[in-house]
Design an enzyme around this catalytic site. Structure first.
Site, PDB file in Angstrom:
ATOM      1  N   SER A 190       0.779  -1.362   0.021  1.00  0.00           N
ATOM      2  CA  SER A 190      -0.002   0.057  -0.124  1.00  0.00           C
ATOM      3  C   SER A 190       0.719   1.223  -0.045  1.00  0.00           C
ATOM      4  O   SER A 190       1.622   1.450  -0.995  1.00  0.00           O
ATOM      5  CB  SER A 190      -0.866  -0.025   1.205  1.00  0.00           C
ATOM      6  OG  SER A 190      -1.904   0.937   0.994  1.00  0.00           O
ATOM      7  N   ASP A 347     -10.046  -3.746  -5.127  1.00  0.00           N
ATOM      8  CA  ASP A 347      -9.107  -2.535  -4.327  1.00  0.00           C
ATOM      9  C   ASP A 347      -9.060  -1.488  -5.204  1.00  0.00           C
ATOM     10  O   ASP A 347      -8.824  -1.524  -6.552  1.00  0.00           O
ATOM     11  CB  ASP A 347      -7.787  -3.240  -4.353  1.00  0.00           C
ATOM     12  CG  ASP A 347      -6.718  -2.342  -3.830  1.00  0.00           C
ATOM     13  OD1 ASP A 347      -7.189  -1.188  -2.891  1.00  0.00           O
ATOM     14  OD2 ASP A 347      -5.453  -2.779  -3.727  1.00  0.00           O
ATOM     15  N   HIS A 377      -8.091  -5.059  -0.790  1.00  0.00           N
ATOM     16  CA  HIS A 377      -6.857  -4.323  -0.437  1.00  0.00           C
ATOM     17  C   HIS A 377      -6.693  -5.076   1.235  1.00  0.00           C
ATOM     18  O   HIS A 377      -7.297  -4.828   1.943  1.00  0.00           O
ATOM     19  CB  HIS A 377      -7.236  -2.551  -0.263  1.00  0.00           C
ATOM     20  CG  HIS A 377      -6.030  -1.940   0.102  1.00  0.00           C
ATOM     21  ND1 HIS A 377      -5.160  -1.738  -0.872  1.00  0.00           N
ATOM     22  CD2 HIS A 377      -5.521  -1.253   1.168  1.00  0.00           C
ATOM     23  CE1 HIS A 377      -4.054  -1.079  -0.470  1.00  0.00           C
ATOM     24  NE2 HIS A 377      -4.506  -0.720   1.029  1.00  0.00           N
TER      25      HIS A 377
END
Length: 407
Positions: A190, A347, A377
């Site tokens: 991320s 995501d 995610h």
């Protein structure tokens, strides 16, 4: 008795209403994901209330919960020696396999996720990840605790990530940890994937360095904020655990921008383009040319609007490749190391990863694009009890397998 029964029913209905949210039928573990999302949303609401009352910043509430529930001490085991250290002045946790004699090992510098504002490399989930990497790869893993927003804003997080990487790749440190200088990689998930990509670009272009990263492994990375209306942002805007508006909030927090700019960031690509962005830069986020048709589906570009002068303060960060690695020139990308890019269908950041993989390939870089049709995610962090997802275990296994065969 009846009153108590009725109250219990009402509470159950209210809880079910709060927890339930319509999810795509193909996402892995929908009910577990709903519960996870409900917990996360609850903490966000409490944080927002604390912020509104002037008690503390909203992210401080979330990080307090993380510290209480997840942060653990550095604890060694019979197979992995764990210590807290610092590289380039940046706190880091080091995971070293026990034994091995004098042979040189592989090394990985890892950056945690959390929107540049949340979490820490000392969390239980990252501790488990790094221990497993150290054991199965017979590698020295460095989990970097870079500074967080709101106290630190761009480019502070990038500078910390770069400083820690440079320090670890110094000949003295590599010798100390018995790491092979030809077999060191950088990775992150991320926001950590953003830092890993940016650091890989910066260090690959620095001819003064004698040791550079061999690979970059990016886990559902966030790579740009010029267009938060890509197909994945449109398709997954309300899918846990990273909703579209939350990602926009993280971007504004990272860039040190006024939270009131949130509507501008979410409206359309051009509402933040003041002054106008050159066509060459726009091409780097042109998803109609960069992602496969199967991911574009029926989605279209959001109608362009007139640029807003209110957002001039945000533009430098939005265009800086240290914050948005997707915007780098081909000449920069062509010098970066072999790449692994993990993306998940459900995501908002899916298309960031897909576009970056394509741009790296176009620049002549060898890329492994690992996509999960049932992934969401953050799924790789949920490969263990209590929030165990099949896609989490599958993605983690494949990630480590790739590292083992390419580092």
């Amino acid at each position: 008795m009846r009153l108590r029964w009725a109250g219990g029913v009402l509470l159950s209905v209210a809880a079910a209403y709060y927890i339930y949210s319509p999810l795509p039928s193909d996402v892995n573990g929908p009910w577990k994901l709903m519960i996870l999302d409900a917990l996360f949303r609850s903490f966000i609401h409490v944080g927002d209330m604390a912020h509104a009352l002037g008690i503390c910043h909203s992210v401080h509430v979330l990080n307090s919960v993380v510290s209480w529930a997840e942060v653990i001490e550095a604890r060694s085991s019979p197979t992995v020696h764990v210590t807290d250290s610092a590289f380039g002045g940046v706190p880091s946790r080091v995971f070293q396999p026990v034994g091995g004699g004098a042979k040189l090992r592989r090394g990985v510098v890892y950056f945690h996720g959390g929107g540049w504002a949340l979490l820490t490399g000392r969390m239980r989930s990252y501790d488990v990840l790094c221990r497993r990497m150290a054991e199965e790869l017979d590698a020295v893993i460095v989990s970097v605790d870079y500074r967080l927003a709101p106290e630190a804003v761009f480019p502070d997080q990038f500078h910390d990530a770069l400083a820690a990487s440079r320090a670890f790749l110094s000949s003295e440190v590599l010798q100390h940890y018995r790491v092979d200088p030809a077999r060191v990689g950088v990775s992150g998930d991320s926001a950590g994937g953003n830092l890993a990509a940016a650091v890989a670009q910066q260090m690959s272009a620095d001819d003064s360095l004698s040791v550079k990263f061999r690979i970059q492994a990016l886990i559902y990375p966030v790579l740009q904020a010029l267009d938060l209306n890509t197909p994945s942002y449109q398709q997954n805007k309300n899918v846990p655990i990273l909703h579209r508006h939350l990602m926009a909030r993280f971007w504004l927090l990272y860039l040190g921008a006024n939270p009131s700019l949130l509507p501008h960031l979410l409206s359309s690509p051009s509402s933040l383009l003041h002054p106008p962005i050159p066509p060459s830069i726009r091409a780097y986020v042109n998803w109609t040319a960069l992602i496969p048709a199967k991911h574009q589906k029926h989605y279209r570009h959001i109608a362009m609007e007139t640029g807003s002068g209110e957002v001039k303060e945000v533009v430098p960060g939005l265009l800086d490749i240290r914050a948005a690695p997707l915007l780098a020139e081909q000449s920069v990308l062509s010098r970066t190391p072999q790449a692994y890019v993990m993306t998940c269908e459900f995501d908002v950041l899916r298309d960031d990863g897909l576009m970056y993989a394509r741009r790296l390939q176009d620049a002549g870089i060898r890329v492994t694009s690992d996509h999960y049709d049932d992934g969401f995610h953050g799924c790789m962090a949920f490969a263990y009890w209590p929030f165990w997802f099949k896609v989490g275990k599958r993605s983690l296994d494949n990630y480590i397998h790739w590292l083992d065969h390419n580092l």
